[in-house]
Design a protein around this motif. Sequence first.
Motif, PDB file in Angstrom:
ATOM      1  N   SER A  39       0.449  -1.674   0.208  1.00  0.00           N
ATOM      2  CA  SER A  39      -0.076  -0.335  -0.126  1.00  0.00           C
ATOM      3  C   SER A  39       0.605   1.280  -0.294  1.00  0.00           C
ATOM      4  O   SER A  39       0.219   2.109  -0.611  1.00  0.00           O
ATOM      5  CB  SER A  39      -1.037   0.355   1.135  1.00  0.00           C
ATOM      6  OG  SER A  39      -1.367  -0.963   1.447  1.00  0.00           O
ATOM      7  N   ASP A  40       1.782   1.587   0.652  1.00  0.00           N
ATOM      8  CA  ASP A  40       3.083   1.921   0.650  1.00  0.00           C
ATOM      9  C   ASP A  40       3.593   2.466  -0.513  1.00  0.00           C
ATOM     10  O   ASP A  40       3.862   3.686  -1.045  1.00  0.00           O
ATOM     11  CB  ASP A  40       3.837   2.073   1.846  1.00  0.00           C
ATOM     12  CG  ASP A  40       5.136   3.827   1.775  1.00  0.00           C
ATOM     13  OD1 ASP A  40       3.868   4.736   2.314  1.00  0.00           O
ATOM     14  OD2 ASP A  40       6.048   3.819   1.933  1.00  0.00           O
ATOM     15  N   ARG A  43       1.028   4.099  -2.640  1.00  0.00           N
ATOM     16  CA  ARG A  43       0.716   5.498  -2.272  1.00  0.00           C
ATOM     17  C   ARG A  43       1.462   6.818  -2.611  1.00  0.00           C
ATOM     18  O   ARG A  43       1.490   7.764  -3.002  1.00  0.00           O
ATOM     19  CB  ARG A  43       0.745   5.383  -0.862  1.00  0.00           C
ATOM     20  CG  ARG A  43       0.404   7.090  -0.324  1.00  0.00           C
ATOM     21  CD  ARG A  43       1.276   7.018   0.991  1.00  0.00           C
ATOM     22  NE  ARG A  43       2.282   6.777   1.834  1.00  0.00           N
ATOM     23  CZ  ARG A  43       2.926   7.791   1.356  1.00  0.00           C
ATOM     24  NH1 ARG A  43       2.951   8.950   1.050  1.00  0.00           N
ATOM     25  NH2 ARG A  43       4.322   7.685   1.725  1.00  0.00           N
ATOM     26  N   ARG A  46       1.644   6.800  -7.268  1.00  0.00           N
ATOM     27  CA  ARG A  46       0.518   7.368  -6.948  1.00  0.00           C
ATOM     28  C   ARG A  46       0.193   8.859  -8.671  1.00  0.00           C
ATOM     29  O   ARG A  46       0.955   9.571  -8.522  1.00  0.00           O
ATOM     30  CB  ARG A  46      -0.506   8.144  -6.193  1.00  0.00           C
ATOM     31  CG  ARG A  46      -0.203   9.748  -5.773  1.00  0.00           C
ATOM     32  CD  ARG A  46      -0.855   9.488  -4.164  1.00  0.00           C
ATOM     33  NE  ARG A  46      -0.235  10.940  -4.005  1.00  0.00           N
ATOM     34  CZ  ARG A  46       0.801  10.774  -3.022  1.00  0.00           C
ATOM     35  NH1 ARG A  46       1.673   9.986  -2.627  1.00  0.00           N
ATOM     36  NH2 ARG A  46       1.559  12.099  -2.619  1.00  0.00           N
ATOM     37  N   VAL A  52      -3.603  12.342  -1.583  1.00  0.00           N
ATOM     38  CA  VAL A  52      -3.240  12.170  -0.354  1.00  0.00           C
ATOM     39  C   VAL A  52      -3.725  10.263   0.173  1.00  0.00           C
ATOM     40  O   VAL A  52      -5.099  11.454   1.319  1.00  0.00           O
ATOM     41  CB  VAL A  52      -2.020  12.965   0.274  1.00  0.00           C
ATOM     42  CG1 VAL A  52      -1.704  12.860   1.539  1.00  0.00           C
ATOM     43  CG2 VAL A  52      -1.090  13.851  -0.523  1.00  0.00           C
ATOM     44  N   GLY A  53      -3.393  10.379   0.845  1.00  0.00           N
ATOM     45  CA  GLY A  53      -4.236   8.937   1.943  1.00  0.00           C
ATOM     46  C   GLY A  53      -3.436   9.252   3.699  1.00  0.00           C
ATOM     47  O   GLY A  53      -2.791  10.684   3.985  1.00  0.00           O
ATOM     48  N   TRP A  57       0.874   3.809   6.486  1.00  0.00           N
ATOM     49  CA  TRP A  57       1.749   2.850   5.763  1.00  0.00           C
ATOM     50  C   TRP A  57       2.707   1.819   6.452  1.00  0.00           C
ATOM     51  O   TRP A  57       3.010   0.772   6.880  1.00  0.00           O
ATOM     52  CB  TRP A  57       1.304   2.815   4.527  1.00  0.00           C
ATOM     53  CG  TRP A  57      -0.166   2.509   3.965  1.00  0.00           C
ATOM     54  CD1 TRP A  57      -0.313   3.469   3.091  1.00  0.00           C
ATOM     55  CD2 TRP A  57      -0.835   1.431   4.558  1.00  0.00           C
ATOM     56  NE1 TRP A  57      -1.866   3.338   3.426  1.00  0.00           N
ATOM     57  CE2 TRP A  57      -2.047   2.273   3.560  1.00  0.00           C
ATOM     58  CE3 TRP A  57      -1.041   0.647   5.065  1.00  0.00           C
ATOM     59  CZ2 TRP A  57      -3.740   1.964   4.144  1.00  0.00           C
ATOM     60  CZ3 TRP A  57      -2.380  -0.148   5.500  1.00  0.00           C
ATOM     61  CH2 TRP A  57      -3.352   0.502   4.632  1.00  0.00           C
TER      62      TRP A  57
END
Length: 82
Positions: A39-40, A43, A46, A52-53, A57
């Motif tokens: 997931s990182d 991110r 992206r 931005v999340g 992570w």
Amino acid sequence: MRAMDLNELWSHIRFASPATHAALWALGLVLLAIFSIWSDNRRVKRSSPDAVGFMPWTFIALASLFVAAGLAIAAVKGWKAA
């Protein structure tokens, strides 16, 4: 050799030793760390820099690996003691 059904598998897990439970938790945390690293990477790569999340992570991955290492050490010590 017959296949093990889910109830029998659950029975083996439920009545396993605490060392085995620690090892299973460690495995789950390693899987969480792998998901966090994936997931990182998503991110970081992206396409929209403004999207931005909010999940940390990297911290989740490091914390879960740290706890998983402690549980794995405890599991090995428990298996050696038995």
